[in-house]
Design a protein around this motif. Structure first.
Motif, mmCIF file in Angstrom:
data_model
loop_
_atom_site.group_PDB
_atom_site.id
_atom_site.type_symbol
_atom_site.label_atom_id
_atom_site.label_comp_id
_atom_site.label_asym_id
_atom_site.label_seq_id
_atom_site.Cartn_x
_atom_site.Cartn_y
_atom_site.Cartn_z
ATOM 1 N N MET A 1 66.962 -15.196 32.137
ATOM 2 C CA MET A 1 65.677 -14.581 31.831
ATOM 3 C C MET A 1 64.747 -15.581 31.147
ATOM 4 S SD MET A 1 64.998 -10.794 30.189
ATOM 5 C CE MET A 1 66.188 -9.982 31.235
ATOM 6 N N LEU A 2 65.271 -16.397 30.241
ATOM 7 C CA LEU A 2 64.455 -17.422 29.591
ATOM 8 C C LEU A 2 63.873 -18.391 30.612
ATOM 9 C CD1 LEU A 2 66.450 -18.374 26.371
ATOM 10 C CD2 LEU A 2 64.087 -17.555 26.472
ATOM 11 N N GLU A 3 64.677 -18.781 31.571
ATOM 12 C CA GLU A 3 64.182 -19.705 32.609
ATOM 13 C C GLU A 3 63.075 -19.047 33.431
ATOM 14 O OE1 GLU A 3 63.420 -22.974 34.799
ATOM 15 O OE2 GLU A 3 64.493 -22.817 32.910
ATOM 16 N N LYS A 4 63.224 -17.771 33.744
ATOM 17 C CA LYS A 4 62.181 -17.066 34.502
ATOM 18 C C LYS A 4 60.898 -16.916 33.692
ATOM 19 C CE LYS A 4 65.176 -14.682 37.738
ATOM 20 N NZ LYS A 4 65.585 -13.406 38.313
ATOM 21 N N VAL A 5 61.023 -16.807 32.380
ATOM 22 C CA VAL A 5 59.836 -16.789 31.524
ATOM 23 C C VAL A 5 59.159 -18.158 31.577
ATOM 24 C CG1 VAL A 5 59.033 -16.680 29.124
ATOM 25 C CG2 VAL A 5 60.617 -14.949 29.978
ATOM 26 N N ARG A 6 59.952 -19.203 31.442
ATOM 27 C CA ARG A 6 59.393 -20.567 31.403
ATOM 28 C C ARG A 6 58.664 -20.941 32.690
ATOM 29 N NH1 ARG A 6 64.403 -21.857 28.286
ATOM 30 N NH2 ARG A 6 63.657 -21.814 26.151
ATOM 31 N N ILE A 7 59.147 -20.428 33.824
ATOM 32 C CA ILE A 7 58.476 -20.782 35.091
ATOM 33 C C ILE A 7 57.400 -19.762 35.482
ATOM 34 C CG2 ILE A 7 60.427 -22.147 35.913
ATOM 35 C CD1 ILE A 7 61.159 -19.829 37.793
ATOM 36 N N GLY A 8 57.163 -18.790 34.599
ATOM 37 C CA GLY A 8 56.066 -17.865 34.818
ATOM 38 C C GLY A 8 56.362 -16.643 35.660
ATOM 39 N N GLN A 9 57.633 -16.365 35.915
ATOM 40 C CA GLN A 9 57.989 -15.171 36.687
ATOM 41 C C GLN A 9 58.090 -13.922 35.818
ATOM 42 O OE1 GLN A 9 61.637 -16.116 38.724
ATOM 43 N NE2 GLN A 9 60.568 -17.135 40.411
ATOM 44 N N LEU A 10 58.380 -14.098 34.535
ATOM 45 C CA LEU A 10 58.515 -12.966 33.614
ATOM 46 C C LEU A 10 57.653 -13.200 32.386
ATOM 47 C CD1 LEU A 10 62.388 -12.340 33.684
ATOM 48 C CD2 LEU A 10 60.613 -11.015 34.837
ATOM 49 N N ALA A 11 57.487 -12.140 31.598
ATOM 50 C CA ALA A 11 56.707 -12.183 30.347
ATOM 51 C C ALA A 11 55.285 -12.676 30.611
ATOM 52 C CB ALA A 11 57.399 -13.040 29.283
ATOM 53 N N THR A 12 54.685 -12.088 31.624
ATOM 54 C CA THR A 12 53.311 -12.434 31.978
ATOM 55 C C THR A 12 52.341 -11.471 31.306
ATOM 56 O OG1 THR A 12 53.422 -11.080 33.983
ATOM 57 C CG2 THR A 12 54.012 -13.415 34.211
ATOM 58 N N VAL A 13 51.070 -11.799 31.367
ATOM 59 C CA VAL A 13 50.037 -10.937 30.778
ATOM 60 C C VAL A 13 50.168 -9.548 31.403
ATOM 61 C CG1 VAL A 13 47.565 -10.593 30.482
ATOM 62 C CG2 VAL A 13 48.502 -12.907 30.442
ATOM 63 N N PRO A 14 50.252 -8.495 30.580
ATOM 64 C CA PRO A 14 50.380 -7.139 31.136
ATOM 65 C C PRO A 14 49.249 -6.839 32.130
ATOM 66 C CG PRO A 14 50.715 -7.099 28.778
ATOM 67 C CD PRO A 14 50.241 -8.492 29.122
ATOM 68 N N GLY A 15 49.647 -6.275 33.258
ATOM 69 C CA GLY A 15 48.665 -5.895 34.267
ATOM 70 C C GLY A 15 48.316 -7.014 35.242
ATOM 71 N N ARG A 16 48.884 -8.188 35.054
ATOM 72 C CA ARG A 16 48.633 -9.314 35.939
ATOM 73 C C ARG A 16 49.929 -9.805 36.568
ATOM 74 N NH1 ARG A 16 45.136 -13.914 33.078
ATOM 75 N NH2 ARG A 16 43.762 -12.431 32.142
ATOM 76 N N ALA A 17 49.897 -10.039 37.853
ATOM 77 C CA ALA A 17 51.068 -10.587 38.525
ATOM 78 C C ALA A 17 51.213 -12.051 38.159
ATOM 79 C CB ALA A 17 50.937 -10.433 40.031
ATOM 80 N N ALA A 18 52.425 -12.544 38.238
ATOM 81 C CA ALA A 18 52.686 -13.958 37.909
ATOM 82 C C ALA A 18 52.063 -14.883 38.925
ATOM 83 C CB ALA A 18 54.184 -14.196 37.834
#
Length: 170
Positions: free
Chosen positions: A153-170
């Protein structure tokens, strides 16, 4: 993304997170993103229906939290907001505690803490610790899977797949 590892009486909840603190302490302004990991209690529920019926599972009270966060301004890999909350009361966290060992090796530090769930429960003032013995064994056996999930999950956050601005796709 929300992932839960449930055991008999305990759960480890792992989720990606993007938020802005409405009342930040100095130096903590601006949006943060990363992965939150909590040790929570699973409330025992009365049996319902037939022997074939699905049963209700309630994962509620958080007793320990680790926030593997970084400021959006700091960028991926900065780890500038990584902290933990050693105790939780009524699901509200204690103050942020910053630990250089946690910042240096977030997943290793987390794994070491989760390897002692009884210590975390005792530190949180959870009564009747004997009720959690079976859950503790299951949690310890699942630590490699839990830490893999956190690292992924941390790696997906770092590459912008997760933990993105609410309401916006990565």
């Amino acid at each position: 993304m929300l992932t839960m590892f449930c055991f008999d009486g305990l759960a480890v909840v792992v989720e990606d997170l993007y938020f802005v603190d409405p009342e930040p302490t100095p130096g903590q302004e601006g949006p943060e993103r990363g992965v939150r990991v909590e040790l929570r209690l699973v409330e025992r529920q009365p049996w319902r229906g037939s022997v074939y019926a699905s049963q209700r599972v309630v994962v509620d009270d958080a007793v320990f939290r680790v926030d593997l966060l970084e400021s959006v301004a700091g960028g991926p890999g900065s780890r500038d907001r990584v902290h933990h909350h050693p105790t939780m009361r009524d699901n509200e966290p204690s103050d942020r505690v910053f630990d250089p060992r946690l910042t240096d090796d977030p997943v290793g530090w987390l794994e070491a803490r989760l390897a002692d769930p009884m210590g975390l429960l005792a530190g949180a003032g959870v009564p009747d610790l004997d009720l959690y013995q079976q859950a503790v064994a299951g949690l310890r056996d699942s630590l490699p899977e839990i830490t893999r999930s956190v690292a992924t999950m941390l790696e997906k956050v770092r590459i912008g797949q997760l933990a993105t601005v609410p309401g916006r796709a990565a």
